[in-house]
Design a protein around this motif. Sequence first.
Motif, mmCIF file in Angstrom:
data_model
loop_
_atom_site.group_PDB
_atom_site.id
_atom_site.type_symbol
_atom_site.label_atom_id
_atom_site.label_comp_id
_atom_site.label_asym_id
_atom_site.label_seq_id
_atom_site.Cartn_x
_atom_site.Cartn_y
_atom_site.Cartn_z
ATOM 1 N N ALA A 1 -14.825 2.239 0.937
ATOM 2 C CA ALA A 1 -13.456 1.917 0.533
ATOM 3 C C ALA A 1 -13.449 0.991 -0.674
ATOM 4 N N GLN A 2 -14.374 0.015 -0.698
ATOM 5 C CA GLN A 2 -14.448 -0.909 -1.828
ATOM 6 C C GLN A 2 -14.864 -0.178 -3.107
ATOM 7 N N LEU A 3 -15.793 0.764 -2.973
ATOM 8 C CA LEU A 3 -16.209 1.548 -4.141
ATOM 9 C C LEU A 3 -15.053 2.416 -4.654
ATOM 10 N N ASP A 4 -14.280 2.991 -3.708
ATOM 11 C CA ASP A 4 -13.121 3.783 -4.102
ATOM 12 C C ASP A 4 -12.107 2.923 -4.841
ATOM 13 N N GLN A 5 -11.898 1.712 -4.307
ATOM 14 C CA GLN A 5 -10.934 0.806 -4.933
ATOM 15 C C GLN A 5 -11.395 0.417 -6.333
ATOM 16 N N LEU A 6 -12.696 0.200 -6.475
ATOM 17 C CA LEU A 6 -13.241 -0.163 -7.783
ATOM 18 C C LEU A 6 -13.043 0.967 -8.784
ATOM 19 N N SER A 7 -13.265 2.190 -8.334
ATOM 20 C CA SER A 7 -13.130 3.331 -9.239
ATOM 21 C C SER A 7 -11.667 3.656 -9.530
ATOM 22 N N ASP A 8 -10.767 3.296 -8.607
ATOM 23 C CA ASP A 8 -9.345 3.596 -8.794
ATOM 24 C C ASP A 8 -8.591 2.480 -9.518
ATOM 25 N N GLY A 9 -9.285 1.433 -9.904
ATOM 26 C CA GLY A 9 -8.614 0.318 -10.565
ATOM 27 C C GLY A 9 -7.789 -0.473 -9.575
ATOM 28 N N GLN A 10 -6.477 -0.478 -9.746
ATOM 29 C CA GLN A 10 -5.590 -1.251 -8.877
ATOM 30 C C GLN A 10 -5.148 -0.483 -7.643
ATOM 31 N N LYS A 11 -5.587 0.749 -7.477
ATOM 32 C CA LYS A 11 -5.169 1.551 -6.333
ATOM 33 C C LYS A 11 -5.815 1.048 -5.054
ATOM 34 N N ARG A 12 -5.013 0.772 -4.036
ATOM 35 C CA ARG A 12 -5.527 0.308 -2.746
ATOM 36 C C ARG A 12 -5.406 1.451 -1.746
ATOM 37 N N THR A 13 -6.481 1.678 -0.983
ATOM 38 C CA THR A 13 -6.510 2.782 -0.023
ATOM 39 C C THR A 13 -6.506 2.236 1.395
ATOM 40 N N ASP B 1 -5.578 -6.580 1.657
ATOM 41 C CA ASP B 1 -4.463 -6.403 0.727
ATOM 42 C C ASP B 1 -3.686 -5.124 1.007
ATOM 43 N N ALA B 2 -4.407 -4.025 1.244
ATOM 44 C CA ALA B 2 -3.739 -2.754 1.516
ATOM 45 C C ALA B 2 -2.946 -2.820 2.815
ATOM 46 N N GLY B 3 -3.506 -3.475 3.830
ATOM 47 C CA GLY B 3 -2.821 -3.626 5.105
ATOM 48 C C GLY B 3 -1.552 -4.458 4.979
ATOM 49 N N LYS B 4 -1.620 -5.521 4.190
ATOM 50 C CA LYS B 4 -0.434 -6.369 3.975
ATOM 51 C C LYS B 4 0.650 -5.604 3.231
ATOM 52 N N LEU B 5 0.234 -4.791 2.277
ATOM 53 C CA LEU B 5 1.201 -3.996 1.523
ATOM 54 C C LEU B 5 1.873 -2.965 2.432
ATOM 55 N N LEU B 6 1.071 -2.299 3.284
ATOM 56 C CA LEU B 6 1.639 -1.334 4.225
ATOM 57 C C LEU B 6 2.589 -2.024 5.196
ATOM 58 N N LEU B 7 2.209 -3.201 5.699
ATOM 59 C CA LEU B 7 3.057 -3.938 6.628
ATOM 60 C C LEU B 7 4.403 -4.271 5.985
ATOM 61 N N ALA B 8 4.376 -4.701 4.746
ATOM 62 C CA ALA B 8 5.623 -5.036 4.049
ATOM 63 C C ALA B 8 6.526 -3.807 3.935
ATOM 64 N N GLU B 9 5.932 -2.651 3.631
ATOM 65 C CA GLU B 9 6.718 -1.415 3.530
ATOM 66 C C GLU B 9 7.261 -0.997 4.896
ATOM 67 N N LEU B 10 6.445 -1.183 5.939
ATOM 68 C CA LEU B 10 6.899 -0.872 7.301
ATOM 69 C C LEU B 10 8.097 -1.732 7.674
ATOM 70 N N GLN B 11 8.011 -3.033 7.403
ATOM 71 C CA GLN B 11 9.094 -3.947 7.756
ATOM 72 C C GLN B 11 10.367 -3.595 6.989
ATOM 73 N N ARG B 12 10.227 -3.192 5.733
ATOM 74 C CA ARG B 12 11.385 -2.817 4.933
ATOM 75 C C ARG B 12 12.046 -1.556 5.492
ATOM 76 N N GLU B 13 11.214 -0.563 5.855
ATOM 77 C CA GLU B 13 11.761 0.679 6.388
ATOM 78 C C GLU B 13 12.375 0.470 7.770
ATOM 79 N N ILE B 14 11.746 -0.359 8.588
ATOM 80 C CA ILE B 14 12.276 -0.646 9.929
ATOM 81 C C ILE B 14 13.639 -1.329 9.828
ATOM 82 N N ALA B 15 13.782 -2.247 8.886
ATOM 83 C CA ALA B 15 15.079 -2.911 8.683
ATOM 84 C C ALA B 15 16.153 -1.876 8.323
ATOM 85 N N ARG B 16 15.792 -0.881 7.498
ATOM 86 C CA ARG B 16 16.745 0.166 7.126
ATOM 87 C C ARG B 16 17.099 1.025 8.339
ATOM 88 N N LEU B 17 16.111 1.358 9.168
ATOM 89 C CA LEU B 17 16.357 2.169 10.356
ATOM 90 C C LEU B 17 17.163 1.409 11.410
#
Length: 314
Positions: A88-100, A288-304
């Motif tokens: 995963a770290q190698l993928d992140q390095l090759s993808d630049g700022q992309k978090r998987t 970092d990727a987990g925190k970003l996903l959590l933030a998106e989950l919380q935003r979507e849950i608030a909308r639902l």
Amino acid sequence: MAHYLEQRLKIRHLRVIDALEQHKSLLRASRALRVSQPALSRTLQEVEEIVGAEIFERHPRGVRPNATGALLTAGARKLLTTIRELEAQLDQLSDGQKRTIRVGALPVAAHGLLPALLANAGEQAAGLAISVIEGKTDQMIPALLSGEIDIIVGRLYPPSQPDDLVRRVLYDEPISLVARSDHPLFDLPAVTVADVQRYTLVLPSVSTLMERDVREILEQLGLETDAAVQSTSVGFMRELLLSGTFVSAVPRILVAGDLARDTMRILPVAVPSAPRPAGIIHRGPLGDAGKLLLAELQREIARLEESDIVESAD
């Protein structure tokens, strides 16, 4: 006595050990690894020769690790986790700022919450690559422990045994009776249980934990389920509901997209409520990727929550 493990044990050996412990069967493990059963048996024999002892006990219903196997399995999972994290770290390095992030999605989250999240994702989510694997709780927990996935999203059932995983409740997952928007029941001035009973029920399969929750509610309502259509396929259930006069009892979030598009509606029948906590499960602190996903989950849950599709966990 085993010698020179670092020279003799290979990654394929580790994967076989992990798969056998996870699936408890030579046949199921071989299918999961996409190898023949004889090839898997040969690899297991190689490991036992390297270690100098049997590591799995054979019994009529499959295999289970003995004391040596339990020790070896724990070590194999740690090594596989390290390798996957490195990948995963190698993928992140090759993808630049992309978090998987690899998400283990339980059925309701896979068909309701995550599609809604991705459809309404904010700008921050553009830097997040999500790989979604759908499965049941008893499949996802071993995958999380072995490092195959990074996080589980969905209904939080009490663990059968302590596992040191972090469980975070984000919302409550209520169950309602639903039908297509032009169902004849919506033409009635009031809908009773007897009215609902005139139509065939479509229910989740007996092999799912969701089915247990649904059955308990239907029993409390006094609805008979002997003639119900049952399926493990959410897609099949949805097609029946949209194309016929069927009625189903499901978590509202499972059909969030249809409720939002008004192709399905919630029947005005009071359903007994019981806490159905849902959220995320992960190992240790979120990256970092987990925190970003959590933030998106919380935003979507608030909308639902605003649409009364899910309820607050407070």
